[in-house]
Design a protein around this motif. Structure first.
Motif, PDB file in Angstrom:
ATOM      1  N   GLY A  43     115.518  81.538  23.754  1.00 27.66           N
ATOM      2  CA  GLY A  43     114.629  80.425  24.117  1.00 27.66           C
ATOM      3  C   GLY A  43     114.266  79.522  22.946  1.00 27.66           C
ATOM      4  N   ARG A  47     116.103  77.971  19.155  1.00 28.95           N
ATOM      5  CA  ARG A  47     116.373  76.532  18.965  1.00 28.95           C
ATOM      6  C   ARG A  47     115.602  76.014  17.745  1.00 28.95           C
ATOM      7  NH1 ARG A  47     113.087  74.294  23.239  1.00 28.95           N
ATOM      8  NH2 ARG A  47     111.523  74.518  21.634  1.00 28.95           N
ATOM      9  N   ARG A 131     119.932  78.989  32.153  1.00 29.84           N
ATOM     10  CA  ARG A 131     118.900  78.250  31.399  1.00 29.84           C
ATOM     11  C   ARG A 131     119.052  76.745  31.548  1.00 29.84           C
ATOM     12  NH1 ARG A 131     115.768  81.753  28.059  1.00 29.84           N
ATOM     13  NH2 ARG A 131     116.414  83.853  28.612  1.00 29.84           N
ATOM     14  N   ASP A 132     118.057  76.027  31.062  1.00 33.48           N
ATOM     15  CA  ASP A 132     118.007  74.596  31.367  1.00 33.48           C
ATOM     16  C   ASP A 132     118.990  73.741  30.580  1.00 33.48           C
ATOM     17  OD1 ASP A 132     116.525  75.142  29.101  1.00 33.48           O
ATOM     18  OD2 ASP A 132     114.698  74.106  29.765  1.00 33.48           O
ATOM     19  N   ASN A 136     118.754  75.324  24.581  1.00 29.86           N
ATOM     20  CA  ASN A 136     117.833  76.424  24.917  1.00 29.86           C
ATOM     21  C   ASN A 136     118.590  77.654  25.397  1.00 29.86           C
ATOM     22  OD1 ASN A 136     115.592  74.926  24.306  1.00 29.86           O
ATOM     23  ND2 ASN A 136     115.173  74.313  26.423  1.00 29.86           N
ATOM     24  N   ASP A 176     116.417  73.154  39.923  1.00 27.32           N
ATOM     25  CA  ASP A 176     115.053  73.175  39.423  1.00 27.32           C
ATOM     26  C   ASP A 176     114.668  71.795  38.883  1.00 27.32           C
ATOM     27  OD1 ASP A 176     112.671  73.495  38.179  1.00 27.32           O
ATOM     28  OD2 ASP A 176     113.254  75.236  36.968  1.00 27.32           O
ATOM     29  N   ARG A 179     113.185  70.603  35.491  1.00 28.45           N
ATOM     30  CA  ARG A 179     114.041  70.322  34.325  1.00 28.45           C
ATOM     31  C   ARG A 179     114.112  68.831  34.022  1.00 28.45           C
ATOM     32  NH1 ARG A 179     118.650  74.572  36.337  1.00 28.45           N
ATOM     33  NH2 ARG A 179     117.434  76.469  35.886  1.00 28.45           N
ATOM     34  N   ARG A 182     111.309  68.488  31.758  1.00 30.17           N
ATOM     35  CA  ARG A 182     111.599  69.223  30.521  1.00 30.17           C
ATOM     36  C   ARG A 182     112.581  68.435  29.668  1.00 30.17           C
ATOM     37  NH1 ARG A 182     110.238  74.601  30.141  1.00 30.17           N
ATOM     38  NH2 ARG A 182     112.031  75.068  28.844  1.00 30.17           N
ATOM     39  N   ARG A 185     110.749  65.798  27.934  1.00 29.93           N
ATOM     40  CA  ARG A 185     109.860  66.398  26.927  1.00 29.93           C
ATOM     41  C   ARG A 185     110.629  66.716  25.652  1.00 29.93           C
ATOM     42  NH1 ARG A 185     107.515  71.733  26.965  1.00 29.93           N
ATOM     43  NH2 ARG A 185     108.257  72.141  29.085  1.00 29.93           N
ATOM     44  N   ARG A 189     110.323  64.834  22.085  1.00 30.91           N
ATOM     45  CA  ARG A 189     109.757  65.636  20.998  1.00 30.91           C
ATOM     46  C   ARG A 189     110.683  65.658  19.790  1.00 30.91           C
ATOM     47  NH1 ARG A 189     109.055  71.920  21.829  1.00 30.91           N
ATOM     48  NH2 ARG A 189     107.762  71.254  23.565  1.00 30.91           N
TER      49      ARG A 189
END
Ligand code: ATP
Length: 446
Positions: A43, A47, A131-132, A136, A176, A179, A182, A185, A189
């Motif tokens: 996770g 990263r 995972r997304d 990640n 999902d 995402r 995400r 985000r 970031r």
């Protein structure tokens, strides 16, 4: 998955982690060896290790029974344990406060798009495949002999170097929709960009009613996480650009004014934190208030419902444009002279509403008025804790019959205190007597 094997050999140094965390990970690796299990760090922390960013949220995953393993670690190190059976995960809290999440490597399947998935045990490779984003989906093995071995089946390291956010498969946003948020985000970031196909898939997903299918709490979580980023203004612009304001039934409009207010929030927050370090602020809520600062009460109410905001959050968010604008207008007007007037304008504003007020003024770029507002806020915050010496009981002792008069008189006493007209209890008594006489007269006159 045939390309996978040639990417697994690199070893990463975990020495960037604090000594305490590093030692614990080594101990956990040896404990897993004893159990014949494989254990991985996964996770965001992986990263961020590769990005050389600080993040010490340790997420582990076990090939085998993660919960049983977590119990073992808890016993051995006297850690507290919370188990979430539904997700086959456990959280350990060590006596020194260090927290570690332990999961079981798993496969997920989505009964319905946008639902929470059902979970079955699986290999680490399968676990990474649910995972997304590629960045990640990197794991670091912790067993002693493989300590630091990287598993990167989706070339997450390549994407980290290329500063790219990429989904693992075309159905990812359908599986999902959180995402979608995400992706924005992480993009904002890290200053990364969405890879072309990913951007196309995201835009496609955003144009359907997928997001509408997300439950209120899940949507709330994503929006508030986005707004909790260090500088959410860019992420908010990105949401607007990708037409994601549609996440609300009646869309909020991201007007120039709203944008100016949102952009001014960091400055307002910084001033607040310097001035009132002990008065906590729910930052995401300030941004949500700024975002809806030009919306009607009806739109705000819809937003509150859609995001399933708590009662407390809802109360803050519904302060109302009219009240904020009225307070702002009067507080930046030299004519209001008495501190009690400012006090009354602001008395039931939350701290978040005060920051919004400030942000609105910052965005207007009128220096003189801004300093006036700041001075008045400082005075208000001091006055907020002012109390009268007399209470209802004292008024009763003076012979006042119970009734609405109490509130009026105590209110006047408080105003007088705030304005420095009375400073002692004797002053207050004298004033109370005068007010009582007047109020009795008023009653008689009726
Ligand atoms: P942050 O730094 O914001 O905490 P993070 O990557 O650690 O970022 P978490 O939400 O803690 O984010 O998730 C941990 C890991 O779980 C992610 O790195 C990702 O591998 C996986 N993950 C989280 N949410 C999803 C999701 N919606 N779909 C797929 N994988 C997810």
């Amino acid at each position: 998955m045939s390309g996978m094997k040639n990417q697994v050999n690199r070893v990463v140094s975990l020495n960037r982690l604090p000594v305490r965390q590093l030692r614990l990970l080594k101990q956990i690796g040896r404990l897993a060896d004893e159990q014949g299990m494989s254990v991985y760090l996964v996770g965001g922390v992986v990263r961020d290790l590769l990005l050389k960013r600080e993040n010490w949220d340790l997420d582990l995953t076990i090939e085998g029974d993660g919960i049983a393993f977590a119990r073992l670690v808890a016993d051995r190190y006297k850690a507290g344990l919370a188990v979430f059976d539904r997700f086959a995960t456990a959280r350990l809290v060590f006596p020194d406060g260090l927290k570690v999440d332990i999961a079981t490597t798993r496969r997920e399947s989505y009964a319905q798009p946008a639902d929470l998935p059902t979970v079955q045990p699986a290999s680490i490779e399968e676990d990474l495949s649910r995972r997304d984003f590629t960045i990640n989906a990197i794991a670091v093995q912790l067993n002693q002999r493989q300590f630091g071995r990287l598993l990167d089946p989706y070339a997450g390291q390549r994407d980290l170097r290329a500063r790219t956010i990429r989904v693992l498969h075309a159905g990812s946003f359908q599986d999902d929709p959180t995402r979608i948020f995400r992706a924005i985000r992480f993009e904002q970031r890290f200053g990364f960009h969405l890879e072309r196909t990913t951007l196309r898939l995201l835009a496609q997903a955003a144009s359907t009613n997928l997001i509408q299918q997300l439950s209120g709490p899940r949507l709330q979580n994503e929006i508030l996480l986005l707004l909790a980023e260090r500088d959410p203004a860019r992420a908010i612009s990105r949401l607007a650009q990708l037409k994601l304001f549609r996440f609300l039934p009646r869309s909020l409009s991201y007007t120039k004014n709203v944008k100016r207010t949102v952009t001014a929030v960091p400055k307002a927050l910084a001033w607040w934190a310097r001035r009132f370090p002990d008065s906590a602020i729910d930052r995401p809520i300030v941004y949500l208030m700024a975002l809806s600062s030009e919306a009607s009460q009806a739109v705000v109410a819809t937003m509150i419902r859609r995001l399933a905001l708590s009662r407390e959050q809802a109360k803050k968010v519904s302060t109302g444009r009219r009240r904020v604008d009225r307070a702002l207008k009067r507080l930046t007007d030299r004519k209001i002279a008495r501190p009690s007037q400012a006090y009354r304008l602001l008395e039931d504003f939350s701290n978040e509403a005060l920051v919004l007020l400030l942000a609105k003024q910052v965005s207007m770029q009128q220096g003189v008025r801004l300093s006036l507002l700041r001075r008045r806020l400082v005075a208000y915050m001091k006055n907020r804790t002012t109390k009268t010496a007399l209470t209802g009981r004292d008024l009763q002792a003076m012979g006042l019959q119970p009734g609405p008069q109490y509130k009026t008189i105590l209110g006047k006493l408080l105003d007088a205190r705030i304005d420095g007209v009375v400073t002692t209890e004797a002053d207050e008594r004298a004033l109370a007597h005068r007010l009582l006489k007047k109020s009795v007269l008023v009653i008689r006159e009726r």
